[in-house]
Each structure stands twice: as C-alpha cells, then as structure tokens.
Design a protein around this motif. Sequence first.
Motif, PDB file in Angstrom:
ATOM      1  N   GLY A 337       0.780  -1.387   0.026  1.00 27.53           N
ATOM      2  CA  GLY A 337       0.120  -0.034  -0.067  1.00 27.53           C
ATOM      3  C   GLY A 337       0.817   1.435   0.011  1.00 27.53           C
ATOM      4  N   GLU A 338       1.993   0.936  -0.353  1.00 25.12           N
ATOM      5  CA  GLU A 338       2.853   2.288  -0.061  1.00 25.12           C
ATOM      6  C   GLU A 338       3.782   2.202  -1.973  1.00 25.12           C
ATOM      7  OE1 GLU A 338       6.729   4.128   1.889  1.00 25.12           O
ATOM      8  OE2 GLU A 338       5.433   2.610   2.962  1.00 25.12           O
ATOM      9  N   CYS A 339       3.706   3.204  -1.860  1.00 31.87           N
ATOM     10  CA  CYS A 339       4.632   3.909  -3.861  1.00 31.87           C
ATOM     11  C   CYS A 339       5.964   3.529  -3.229  1.00 31.87           C
ATOM     12  CB  CYS A 339       4.366   5.648  -4.557  1.00 31.87           C
ATOM     13  SG  CYS A 339       5.049   5.135  -6.362  1.00 31.87           S
ATOM     14  N   LYS A 340       6.447   2.590  -3.901  1.00 32.14           N
ATOM     15  CA  LYS A 340       7.793   2.554  -4.018  1.00 32.14           C
ATOM     16  C   LYS A 340       8.552   2.391  -5.290  1.00 32.14           C
ATOM     17  CE  LYS A 340       7.828  -0.641   0.055  1.00 32.14           C
ATOM     18  NZ  LYS A 340       7.645  -2.379   0.474  1.00 32.14           N
ATOM     19  N   HIS A 341       8.061   2.947  -6.087  1.00 29.50           N
ATOM     20  CA  HIS A 341       8.832   3.403  -7.745  1.00 29.50           C
ATOM     21  C   HIS A 341       8.848   5.298  -7.848  1.00 29.50           C
ATOM     22  CE1 HIS A 341       7.817  -1.268  -8.495  1.00 29.50           C
ATOM     23  NE2 HIS A 341       6.910  -0.835  -7.562  1.00 29.50           N
ATOM     24  N   PRO A 342       9.636   6.082  -7.034  1.00 22.32           N
ATOM     25  CA  PRO A 342       9.949   7.037  -7.303  1.00 22.32           C
ATOM     26  C   PRO A 342       9.457   7.441  -9.475  1.00 22.32           C
ATOM     27  CG  PRO A 342      12.253   5.979  -6.441  1.00 22.32           C
ATOM     28  CD  PRO A 342      10.741   4.820  -6.858  1.00 22.32           C
ATOM     29  N   ASP A 343       9.747   6.880  -9.983  1.00 26.14           N
ATOM     30  CA  ASP A 343       9.780   7.307 -11.593  1.00 26.14           C
ATOM     31  C   ASP A 343       7.855   7.793 -11.818  1.00 26.14           C
ATOM     32  OD1 ASP A 343       9.843   4.540 -11.393  1.00 26.14           O
ATOM     33  OD2 ASP A 343       9.155   4.510 -13.461  1.00 26.14           O
ATOM     34  N   LEU A 344       7.228   6.769 -11.470  1.00 25.92           N
ATOM     35  CA  LEU A 344       5.645   6.784 -10.838  1.00 25.92           C
ATOM     36  C   LEU A 344       5.033   7.355  -9.621  1.00 25.92           C
ATOM     37  CD1 LEU A 344       5.096   2.820 -11.123  1.00 25.92           C
ATOM     38  CD2 LEU A 344       5.485   4.288 -13.227  1.00 25.92           C
ATOM     39  N   GLU A 345       5.712   8.616  -8.557  1.00 27.28           N
ATOM     40  CA  GLU A 345       4.910   8.900  -8.280  1.00 27.28           C
ATOM     41  C   GLU A 345       4.536  10.887  -8.603  1.00 27.28           C
ATOM     42  OE1 GLU A 345       5.579  11.187  -4.168  1.00 27.28           O
ATOM     43  OE2 GLU A 345       6.913   9.799  -4.465  1.00 27.28           O
ATOM     44  N   LEU A 370      -3.100  -1.097  -9.952  1.00 25.82           N
ATOM     45  CA  LEU A 370      -2.761  -2.610  -9.753  1.00 25.82           C
ATOM     46  C   LEU A 370      -2.469  -3.386 -11.105  1.00 25.82           C
ATOM     47  CD1 LEU A 370      -2.518  -4.065  -7.138  1.00 25.82           C
ATOM     48  CD2 LEU A 370      -4.549  -4.857  -7.311  1.00 25.82           C
ATOM     49  N   CYS A 371      -3.425  -3.443 -11.885  1.00 28.75           N
ATOM     50  CA  CYS A 371      -2.944  -4.798 -12.412  1.00 28.75           C
ATOM     51  C   CYS A 371      -2.049  -4.522 -13.637  1.00 28.75           C
ATOM     52  CB  CYS A 371      -4.536  -5.195 -12.939  1.00 28.75           C
ATOM     53  SG  CYS A 371      -5.838  -5.455 -11.473  1.00 28.75           S
ATOM     54  N   LYS A 372      -1.701  -3.429 -13.684  1.00 31.63           N
ATOM     55  CA  LYS A 372      -0.756  -2.869 -15.202  1.00 31.63           C
ATOM     56  C   LYS A 372       0.615  -2.893 -14.516  1.00 31.63           C
ATOM     57  CE  LYS A 372      -3.489  -1.666 -18.191  1.00 31.63           C
ATOM     58  NZ  LYS A 372      -3.576  -2.636 -18.927  1.00 31.63           N
ATOM     59  N   PRO A 373       1.468  -3.137 -15.053  1.00 30.85           N
ATOM     60  CA  PRO A 373       3.167  -3.040 -15.050  1.00 30.85           C
ATOM     61  C   PRO A 373       3.417  -2.210 -14.111  1.00 30.85           C
ATOM     62  CG  PRO A 373       2.857  -3.685 -17.142  1.00 30.85           C
ATOM     63  CD  PRO A 373       1.083  -3.246 -16.726  1.00 30.85           C
ATOM     64  N   SER A 374       4.624  -1.562 -13.143  1.00 33.51           N
ATOM     65  CA  SER A 374       4.510  -0.988 -12.838  1.00 33.51           C
ATOM     66  C   SER A 374       6.365  -0.345 -13.971  1.00 33.51           C
ATOM     67  CB  SER A 374       5.568  -1.314 -11.142  1.00 33.51           C
ATOM     68  OG  SER A 374       4.519  -1.758 -10.409  1.00 33.51           O
ATOM     69  N   HIS A 375       5.601   0.354 -14.929  1.00 35.82           N
ATOM     70  CA  HIS A 375       6.440   0.706 -15.438  1.00 35.82           C
ATOM     71  C   HIS A 375       5.855   2.862 -16.337  1.00 35.82           C
ATOM     72  CE1 HIS A 375       7.082  -3.372 -17.602  1.00 35.82           C
ATOM     73  NE2 HIS A 375       8.301  -3.096 -16.242  1.00 35.82           N
ATOM     74  N   TYR A 376       7.527   3.223 -16.303  1.00 32.97           N
ATOM     75  CA  TYR A 376       6.626   4.673 -16.549  1.00 32.97           C
ATOM     76  C   TYR A 376       5.449   4.996 -17.744  1.00 32.97           C
ATOM     77  CZ  TYR A 376       6.632   9.382 -17.405  1.00 32.97           C
ATOM     78  OH  TYR A 376       6.534  11.147 -17.692  1.00 32.97           O
ATOM     79  N   GLU A 378       3.704   2.765 -19.718  1.00 36.86           N
ATOM     80  CA  GLU A 378       2.494   2.323 -19.027  1.00 36.86           C
ATOM     81  C   GLU A 378       1.737   3.311 -18.517  1.00 36.86           C
ATOM     82  OE1 GLU A 378      -0.944  -0.589 -20.012  1.00 36.86           O
ATOM     83  OE2 GLU A 378       1.402   0.223 -20.911  1.00 36.86           O
ATOM     84  N   TRP A 379       1.841   3.268 -17.445  1.00 33.55           N
ATOM     85  CA  TRP A 379       1.129   4.671 -17.036  1.00 33.55           C
ATOM     86  C   TRP A 379       1.372   5.849 -17.188  1.00 33.55           C
ATOM     87  CZ3 TRP A 379       0.884   4.557 -11.114  1.00 33.55           C
ATOM     88  CH2 TRP A 379       0.472   3.837 -10.356  1.00 33.55           C
ATOM     89  N   ARG A 380       1.817   6.004 -18.314  1.00 36.68           N
ATOM     90  CA  ARG A 380       1.926   7.557 -18.682  1.00 36.68           C
ATOM     91  C   ARG A 380       0.413   7.029 -19.963  1.00 36.68           C
ATOM     92  NH1 ARG A 380       2.461  11.827 -17.317  1.00 36.68           N
ATOM     93  NH2 ARG A 380       0.388  12.219 -18.813  1.00 36.68           N
ATOM     94  N   ARG A 381       0.736   5.728 -20.899  1.00 33.62           N
ATOM     95  CA  ARG A 381      -0.301   6.151 -21.637  1.00 33.62           C
ATOM     96  C   ARG A 381      -2.083   5.762 -20.533  1.00 33.62           C
ATOM     97  NH1 ARG A 381      -4.124   1.854 -22.635  1.00 33.62           N
ATOM     98  NH2 ARG A 381      -2.924   0.060 -20.977  1.00 33.62           N
ATOM     99  N   ILE A 382      -2.161   5.192 -19.531  1.00 34.13           N
ATOM    100  CA  ILE A 382      -3.149   5.268 -18.797  1.00 34.13           C
ATOM    101  C   ILE A 382      -4.062   6.885 -18.412  1.00 34.13           C
ATOM    102  CG2 ILE A 382      -3.851   4.312 -17.020  1.00 34.13           C
ATOM    103  CD1 ILE A 382      -3.391   2.477 -18.493  1.00 34.13           C
TER     104      ILE A 382
END
Length: 848
Positions: A337-345, A370-376, A378-382
């Motif tokens: 329950g905590e963000c451990k990926h600085p590039d995604l914050e 939660l159901c997506k890979p922790s890749h920048y 992919e998050w940028r696309r969402i």
Amino acid sequence: MVDAVVTVFLEKLLGALSEESRVFSEFRDKFETLQFELQLMRSFLKDAERLKRKNETFRCVMANLRELIYEAEDILADCQLQSRDDGLFSSGWFMCTNPFKLPFQYQTGKSLGEINRKIASIKQNIPSYLGVPLLNQLEPINAQNDQMPRQSSPVYDHTQVVGLEGDASKLKEWLFEADKGILAIGVVGMGGLGKTTIAQKVFNDRKIEERFDRRIWVSVSQNFSEEQIMRSMLRNLGDVSVGDDKGELLKKINEYLLGKRFLIVMDDVWGSDFTWWHTIYEALPKGNGSSIIITTRIEKVAQKMGVKKARSHWPKCLSKDDSWLLFQKIAFAADGGECKHPDLENVGKEIVEKCKGLPLAIKAVGGIMLCKPSHYHEWRRIADHFHDELAEDDNSVIASLQLSYDELPSYLKSCFLCLSLYPEDCVITKDQLVHWWLGEGFIPLRNGRSAIEAGEDCFSGLTNRCLLEVVEKTYHGTISTCKIHDMVRDLVIKMAEHDAFFSTKDNNCRHLGIASSMAQKANHKLRALLSTTKTGEVNKIASNTAKKFCESRNLRAMDLSRSIFDTPLSGLLHQIGVLQHLTYLNVSNTHPLVQLPPSLDKLSNLQVLDVSYCQNLKMLPPCITTFKKLRVLVASHCGSLEYLPKHLGRLSNLEVLLGFKPAKSSQLEGCRIGELRNLIQLRTLGIRLSCCDEIGDTEVNVLVNLQELQHLSISCFDSHGNNDLTAKLDKLFPPQQLHELSLEFYPGKMSPSWLNPISLPILRYLSISSGNLANMNENFWGNDNTVWKIEGLRLKSLSDFEEEWERLQRVMPALRVVDVSWCPELMSFPIENVGFKGGVWKEEVHKS
C-alpha cells in the motif's frame, strides 16, 4: 466488445482444431482461414471499443463483425456435436450416401465460406473511414497483456476507508444524542462520494452495535415497491415472511422493534413519491433513542423523509493527501500500500488529481494501475487515456469507470458484461458467476490450468479492479458474495446494450435474467438464461413461460435456481435434450423437483450441474456418469438423495463434487466411496456420511492419492455418534497437500489421528462444527519441531469441547483469524478480546 467475442471464439477454435475429427477435417481450411483473418485483426480490435464510440458507421461495422463471429461460433458448436457421431459414419462412401449428413456438409461449407468473405471485406474497408493502416499489412500478434496469468493472482482487500473518519464520527455523535422520537439523519451528496461507505462504517461500528438492540440495512433501488422494502427489513430481523400481506408485514416489523432501540439505514433513496415511507414510519415504535440514516443524492429526498437541516451531512471530497493515500493503498497493494517506485509518483499524482477527490473514481483508477506493470510508459499511456475520457465526459467517476472497462483484458470484458443482468443492489454469488463464465466459454483454459481456478482468477480480476464490491466472506476471508455499485451498473448496462449482450428493453438479446413477470418468446440468439433474484426472493414462473425455455436451441447456460413452478419441473423441461449446446444447468432450490427430466441424457456437453437444496430430489439419473466434460457436480443439501449413481468415477474431468453420498453395500445401483480414487482432478470434495457401511475396509485409502484435492468437507449428519463410523473415519487419510478442511457433526469424542501437522503439513484453514468432539488426539499437538501452519480456525457448536485455548494457540503460531461460537467448555478463551451477544463468542482481534 468485439475483441472479447473474437478472443472467446479463437479460444474455442484453437481447441477444436487440435481435435482428431474427420468432421473438422472437412472444413479445416475454412476454419483456419477464419482463424488467420481474426488473428490479424486482433491488434486493431483492442482499440475498437473507443473508436466505435466516436464513429457511428464504424459502430455498425463492428456490430456486423460481432454477429458474424457469433454465427461462426454456432457453426463450430454444431460441428462438435456432429463429431460425437463421427465413429458411426467413419467410411467415406457412407458419408457420401447418408442423406442426413449431406445437407449439414453443404450448408456448413457454404456458411463458413460466406462468413470468411464478409470478414475479409470488413478488414479491407475499415481504412476508408477511419484512416488506419491496411489491416493486411499487420502481423499476427501475441497479445501478452490480454492473456490470463499462468499462476493465480493474489486477491487484495480494497475495503480500506481513507479520509472519512471525521464524517463517521459526526454521525455517531448525533446517534448517541438521540433520546425522544426517532432521529432522522441524512447523508447527501453526488454519486461516488462515499455516502454508503460512511453509513457502513457507522453501522458496523462496535459501539453502535452495542448501543442498538436491532440494526436494519435496506438498499433502496430506483425501482422498488413498498412490499419489497418491508420484506427486506424483516429479513434483517431474521424473518422471511413468505405469504404475508402488507398489513401483516407492518405488524411484524412493529412487534420485532417494540421496546427496542433500533437503527435503520435506508441507503441510496431516490424518487418523489414517499407514501411508502410514511406508511412504514407510522408503524415504527417511537422513542428509546432509535434512529434512521438516509443516504441520497437529492437533498429534497432527505427532507421529505423527515431529516432536519441540522442533521443533514454533506461529505466533502477527499483532500489531496487523502486522495493520494487511498490511491496508494489500492494501486500499490502488492507493495504493502505504499509507492516504492519514484518514477511513477508524479504520473500517479497526476492521475489522482483528475479524480477530483471522489473515492469511487480513485478506487477505479487505482484498481487499473494495480493490474498494470509498474513501468513509466504504461502509466503515462493510462494517464493520457484518462485525459481523453475526461475530455468527453468531465465527470471523473464516469470517466474512470469507462477507462477501467477499456483497459480490461478481452476475456474479462465478457465476464464483466455478465453483471448487466442483475437488478440494483442484487447480491451475487461468486459460484454462479464462475459457473456461468465457464459454461459460456468466457474463461481461457490453456496452460493446463484448472477451470475453476481460472474462473476464480477472473473473479479476482474484477474485484482487484474495484468493479465488484465484497458483500460476504467465509470465516477465513474468501469472497463468497458480491454486488456492484449503482454507477458501475449504469456503465455495464450501457456497454451491454451497445453490444447486444443484454438489453433492459429488448428480450431478443443473447442473455436474459429470469423474472416472475417475464413473457419468454422463442429467441434463437439466446446464449444464457439465468435466475437473478435478490436475496430472500424467489421466481414464481408460470408453466407456459417455463415450457418455452427449451426453444432457444443455442442456449449454453440455464440457471433456474430459486424458482417455484406450478407443475413439476421435470415435466416442463421434458424437451431439454434439444439444448445440446448446454454446458451449465442449475436447478438448485427449485420447487417442485422430484426427478430430472429423462432427456437430460442427451446433454453430453454439460460441464456444470447444480441440484443443491432440492429436498425432494430422490435420485440422479445414471446418465450423468456419461458426461465426460463435467467439471462441477453439486448435490449438497438434498435430504432425500440416498446416493449418487454407480460409475461416477468415470468423470475424469470432475474438479468440484459437493454432496457426495456414497452407497451402502446393499445399494447396488449406487456409487461406492471407492470410486473417488479415480477422480484425480478433484480440487473440492464434500462428503456426506451416516454409517460405517458406506466405507469398505479396502476403501479407507481412497482420498490419499487425490493430489489436486485442496478443499475437503466431511459431514456426518444423522450418524448419531456411530462408533464404527468413527473408526472408519480415523483411517480415511486425506492427501498431504490439503489446504482447507471442514468437519461437521463428527461422531467421535476424539479427533481423528490423521488430523495432525505432520499428516497435513500445509493445511491453512480448519473448521469443526457440531458433533461430539471433546478432545484432540495426541497427534494433533505435533512435537517440538512441527507446528500447524493454520491461519484460520473456526470452532462452532461444540458443546463438549474442553481443550485449553492457550494450548491451541501455541501449536498454531500462524493463526490470524478465529471464529468461536457456542463452545462453553473451551477453557481459557480470552474474554477480553471478545463480545458476548446472543450466546455467541467471537474473537474480534486479528493477529498479525
């Protein structure tokens, strides 16, 4: 949903093409052409959902493509039926001269050729009005994001409440101030703001539970009747009240509440006519500090129900910090329950900001991430996709839910659309959903996965994405029932109507929910007909309607559970044999059902058969032992069923068998317990025993080699403390890999010798209820080097159980969930951690 329809069809086609069947060999080239064309289109179809919402012409084209795929799927299913008789017509000359086969050959070849031509034309013409690359330049893809994981995904708990503590405290203060009359409190605000969550937090609060003698929760749908509300109130009070009129219902409500301090929650109230409320309110006893909480989106509703302005509460949107905290708890549940990926914050906070502090929107996008890979990237696309959705609809809840649907893997889109059939506030069982998905082929079954395990993963996929809300869990935390938020329901109905999956206005669709008022017509498109009644209600179906159920020849799933018919069901379904595509049949809790229709023997494609809670059912027909594809057989709580038919051991694909009643030695037509050793795919087994004659001396080792068995329940109801049966049970060793064990009405005073941490080294959940158990066998306590790995323990209605709680705890160091009730002789139970109410003791503290 075209990508979902294509995915399901390709899954079935892949399996069919791998079969050694001459029927398929005749059309193999056409099926392979169809497979190739659809695989080329898959990369494009992933974005078709969004494209068709913006282009009316494209929407019509995709609808045509969807219909072609359904037609091809029906042809494929017909070919599979023909394959059953392949051995009878094996010689070429007989095939050519057989007048029954020639029309099928000709028509099938012609139809497949026409389907292929139309699909090729669609593929070529798409660029002309969308400006996309020519599809024939695309290469077949392997859509990794669209495939089901090879291993089961964790199920995360998304019931956390963030930022609403102040709201709940305010309501509790008001409740404790109430003394005269009935205090009315209103919780008012827009959809997705957390009104229901606040009310639930108050309703389930320990101090509130202690203050009020009676608590009643009523979900008030937009389409409700006065009588439905009354019956719902009485169900909360433990009274089903079948057959009472409204006057009698009101009288009962008054009697139950008279002299009591009660709390009633009327959740999600709409409408302008409140005659129903005034009728109910007048019947309620006044005084004693009783209270009512009303949640609504409309302030006037609260006012008309007696809420004064001083007792109206308007929840605010979550603060920036609370919004980010809630998002983290869901999106990073796998990381605690905590963000451990600085590039995604930064991109994560950008997504959260678009949710405008609305909890439902935050949970929806959090479930996506939660159901997506922790890749920048992919998050940028969402984030960009979310921005596009908000440009079309500035409501962040609607946009987030639409985004959640668009980002579902295609196999989950089909599963999600099934939720459109259920009425508002309907409690849905997980088993019904999983069995339906399995029967209709929505669940990918490759990679050697268990079908039920794969279905439960689909269920977890929707709960992890916050598209399903948990209603009820088992004592150890497994979800058993769920419901959907009304805004999620609005979305799923809209998507289902767009794709002709289900329609609230047109009965000529592919999926229908059974209702007492339905006027069923012949519908050759129909794939599923399901009971979707609310908890405590039943369908009352007229004979002339029920007789038409067997006219939909392409039906895959038929669930008639919780239905009452005016004539015997076996007569109404005497033509069920024509439904040869049927894979899921549920007649549980139907009345009157004494026997299954004889033509059932033609349903060789059945994968799920549920006859549970049919108290008058005396036997199951021997034909079920020929259903080689059967994966689930549920016959639990059938009091008149003496045994299951002989040769049940032939069902080599069976994964779930519940209510297994073995035959005695004198019952020659029944299945002996020894046949279970052949069911090597069994994952879940429920056995009902009453006498030692049901277990032969050579059958005591029947379970030990069932290497897939994870869940075992043994019930000895009506055994009357049979010592001989106890001796046999002591030798009935379960397999070592057992995960969950339930013993009901165990006849012995001492636990079986195999119930020990050496014989069951990975047992996680143990339930022992009712029966004569007084002490644990010495083996139960293990030794210095061996302790239990049990995490959940339930002890219920064991009046003679006299072990020490502290000793139990010492040998179960991993214990985190405990449910103990009606065990008066259990020594040293920690009273400071329990509540005592109505004779039930339950430990409330979950150990970490």
